[in-house]
Write an enzyme that holds these catalytic residues in place. Structure first.
Site, PDB file in Angstrom:
ATOM      1  N   GLY A 706       0.807  -1.213   0.000  1.00  0.00           N
ATOM      2  CA  GLY A 706       0.000   0.000   0.000  1.00  0.00           C
ATOM      3  C   GLY A 706       0.838   1.260   0.000  1.00  0.00           C
ATOM      4  O   GLY A 706       1.975   1.269   0.473  1.00  0.00           O
ATOM      5  N   GLU A 709      -1.338   5.507   2.705  1.00  0.00           N
ATOM      6  CA  GLU A 709      -1.125   5.899   4.094  1.00  0.00           C
ATOM      7  C   GLU A 709       0.313   6.351   4.335  1.00  0.00           C
ATOM      8  O   GLU A 709       0.558   7.388   4.963  1.00  0.00           O
ATOM      9  CB  GLU A 709      -1.446   4.725   5.034  1.00  0.00           C
TER      10      GLU A 709
END
Length: 744
Positions: A706, A709
């Protein structure tokens, strides 16, 4: 999976729809005979409703209904929790009793024929209260920290306490030590698109057009609240105008829209005002932290103590990974963490971009910077000397870890070697110039997901998943994965999301959409190819007739015998011969054995330059460079866009964003864009994002980690460290304000 589509910086497939206005957001789905609803919010911070003068308002022009706890139906509020909900406590039961738990709690809803009439009526509704003094500040003497119940459980995902070695003794006896406290303000998400829901009933079936990062959960949540089967609720959300976590949960306004629509027998639209979004849709909790670091004079860490406390509501215990990264970021034999909650008379906090890690890493990375000055050592060199070989918290090897490579790349592009290490030594004319660095990290999460692929007679493919897209480019990146796997051009693949009746997907948050949904799409594409191959080898008209499925292969969207150089049979011919579209669905999840064997995280390094006017204290970020190790990059253009967005969020966290509560009643005094400061175009400097060439075969079939974030996580500490380098003043409270750096 190699090819020419995944890895390319392709433009957004939904870009034209967004810039031309063709993209439809929740509030755009107007219905025939639709009414408008406006929430009336409590004007006390704690107490009970004693009277509501609804008769006068019901007689106002256009008003159809005034719904309060006195005439609202008793809702089932059946048990329903997912990983996105606090494990301990119960969500707000809206309009079910007379209690006021926090300022801004919905106490009534007015339904009228126009928005103007609904707003006027809501403003005129007189509500009387019996009020008490709320506690809204974790440093209030009446506030008491507690051990989170879920965190105290064995094998808790977010543990209350962890320890290895003897951290307190090691800290007390360290040759060089830092022991400080850090205070991070409450923040509100404030996306461009406000929360909105359009609700319409047809008999006992409900359709919602609602802003949601988790449509299948919203379906299940509303079904549980109303006591109806989940299949009787349809949630649609094709586009989201920013969210940052605020739309992960199903908040009370969704229930109110559905309740009002059922009560009046007509579709109802409910859109929250900007002010109301400060009340009932979550926020980044205020956190108070203590970091103690001990080290040898050579810069080897001997002790790390990290104690953190976050705020929560009194009716739920919201947890975030505030101290989670401390155990694995750096090598140290003695580490102790402690996590506590302070229940307050506020709404429940919620996940906000980089939840937990953004706050915890701020304290850790600022303390590490302080230690570097105590040692007289370059801050980057200190981190190099404490690079771990394994995750020392779990005793596992990392699936991949590129932190030092990130620092190498960031330093090269930033020009870190030109930094004068002495505070207040660098100037640009009369301006003080500072350079700061910080690490970033975020877990490489993965959740089970499913997808459906449909091969059509015209040679195109349709892909469906109940995912969401709040702006990172999900439509585009998922189309790339499908096109690459199927061997089709991008324009021959149509990807659809945002419907609860599509195959289920996890929440669009936590930086796991690409890993989870992308892996499911890949699996579904392979399943569709296998189904097509089975039909082809059984079809006498096919050039691969009679072959074993194991003996055929797909190349550029065509099926041929393995090793054959013939062009092969395209999808459209196989589908045409079948006389129907070919469909296949599949699911993907991480191999639990692999997950148990490795520690999986993304890493990054951020470097920032600030300029500070010593006379008036204005702070400006002039440039920032981030380098990230995130595995395979599906679309570099989208990835850089994500990083820039995260960096901008970090600027807001470091220098601007703070929700101020009035201690008398808990009212957010700056619940509007004039006083809740966020970065605007003129605040944004030159931002660069770079990606380390990292291969991780363990995290998922795509090899991706990811990104959304982690791009925010390291920015605030890098800015704070740069501010110290520029001024010699260490600020341990966010946001850093002008008065914090003014010198006498």
């Amino acid at each position: 999976m190699t090819g020419t589509i995944v890895g390319q910086p392709l433009p957004r497939v939904d870009g034209r729809a967004k810039v031309t206005g063709a993209a439809r957001y929740a509030a755009d789905f107007n219905q025939d005979s639709q009414l408008h609803a406006v929430i009336v919010s409590a004007t006390v911070g704690l107490g009970r409703v004693t009277a509501i003068d609804s008769a006068r308002v019901e007689a106002m022009p256009g008003v159809v209904a005034v719904i309060t706890h006195r005439n609202a139906p008793r809702l089932a509020y059946g048990a329903h929790k997912t990983y996105i909900d606090p494990a301990v406590g119960e969500r707000l039961h809206v309009l079910q009793d007379d209690k006021v738990r926090f300022y801004g709690q919905p106490v009534a809803i007015v339904v009228a024929d126009t928005l103007d009439h609904a707003e006027r009526a809501a403003a005129a509704l007189q509500v009387s209260y019996e009020s008490e003094q709320p506690t809204v500040d974790p440093q209030d003497p009446r506030a008491e920290a507690i051990i989170p119940e879920a965190a105290a459980q064995p094998d808790a995902r977010i543990p209350a306490d962890t320890a290895r070695g003897e951290a307190d003794n090691a800290l007390a006896n360290a040759e060089v030590k830092v022991d400080e406290t850090y205070d991070i303000a409450r923040e509100n998400h404030n996306p461009m698109e406000p929360h909105a829901t359009v609700a319409a009933w047809s008999g006992d079936r409900l359709t919602l057009w609602s802003k949601s990062q988790f449509v299948v959960n919203e379906q299940a949540e509303i079904a549980a609240i109303f006591g109806i089967p989940a299949e009787h609720v349809q949630v649609n959300c094709p586009f989201i105008g920013g969210a940052f976590g605020t739309s992960l949960r199903t908040w009370p306004h969704v229930t109110l829209a559905a309740l009002a629509a059922r009560q009046v027998g007509r579709p109802v639209k409910l859109v929250l005002t900007r002010k109301q979004m400060f009340f009932t849709t979550g926020h980044r909790p205020r956190t108070l932290q203590r970091i103690g670091l001990g080290a040898t004079r050579e810069g080897k860490l001997t002790a790390v103590v990290h104690e953190g406390t976050g705020e929560t509501s009194r009716y739920e215990q919201f947890l975030e990974a505030l101290t989670a990264a401390t155990g694995y970021m750096y090598s140290c034999p003695n580490v102790r963490t402690r996590y506590r909650l302070t229940p307050l008379d506020t709404g429940t906090p919620n996940h906000m971009r980089g939840p937990g890690e953004a706050s915890g890493i701020f304290a850790l990375e600022c303390a590490l910077d302080e230690l570097s000055y105590a040692l007289g050592m370059d801050p980057v060199e200190l981190r190099r000397r404490n690079e771990p070989e394994i995750d020392e918290a779990e005793g596992k090897p990392f699936s991949s870890r590129s932190l030092l490579q990130c620092y190498d790349q960031a330093a090269e592009h930033f020009g870190w070697s030109r930094r004068d290490p002495k505070p207040r030594a660098m100037r640009d004319g009369r301006l003080l110039v500072g350079m700061g660095a910080a690490s970033a990290t975020y877990p490489a999460y993965h959740a089970p997901a499913s997808a459906l692929v449909r091969l059509r007679p015209d040679g195109t493919a349709e892909v469906e998943v109940a995912a969401s897209d709040m702006g990172p480019g999900t439509y585009t990146s998922m189309t790339q994965v499908a096109a690459e796997t199927l061997g089709l051009p991008m324009e021959r693949v149509r990807f659809s999301l945002g419907r609860s009746d599509f195959p289920p997907a996890p929440s669009h948050g936590g930086s796991w959409t690409m890993a989870s949904v992308g892996s499911a799409i890949r699996a579904a594409c392979l399943a569709a190819q296998e189904e097509a191959a089975k039909l082809a080898v059984a079809d006498q008209r096919s050039p691969v007739f009679g072959a074993n499925v194991e003996d055929v292969e797909w190349a550029a969207g065509r099926l041929r015998r393995r090793g054959d150089q013939a062009p092969g049979q395209p999808y459209r011919d196989i589908v045409a011969s079948a006389g129907r579209a070919i469909e296949a669905d599949a699911s993907a999840q991480r191999d639990p054995e692999v997950a148990h064997r490795y520690s999986m995280h993304a890493f990054g390094a951020v470097m920032v330059e600030v300029a500070i006017d010593p006379d008036v204290g204005t702070i400006r970020v002039r440039r920032a460079v981030g380098a990230y190790g995130i595995g395979r990059v599906v679309n570099p253009r989208l990835a850089r866009s994500q990083c820039i967005g995260g960096m901008i969020g970090g600027i807001g966290m470091a220098l601007m964003e703070r929700t101020a509560l009035d201690g008398r009643d808990g009212r957010p005094v700056n619940a509007h864009m004039a006083d809740y400061l966020m970065p605007v175009n003129l605040d944004i400097p030159h931002l660069e994002a770079h990606f380390v060439d990292e291969v991780d075969p363990h995290v998922n079939p795509l090899g991706v980690k990811g990104l959304g974030e982690i791009a925010l996580v390291g920015m605030a500490p890098a800015i704070a460290n740069a501010v110290f380098h520029a001024t010699g003043i260490r600020v341990r409270t966010l946001p850093i304000r002008i008065e914090d750096v003014l010198t006498s």
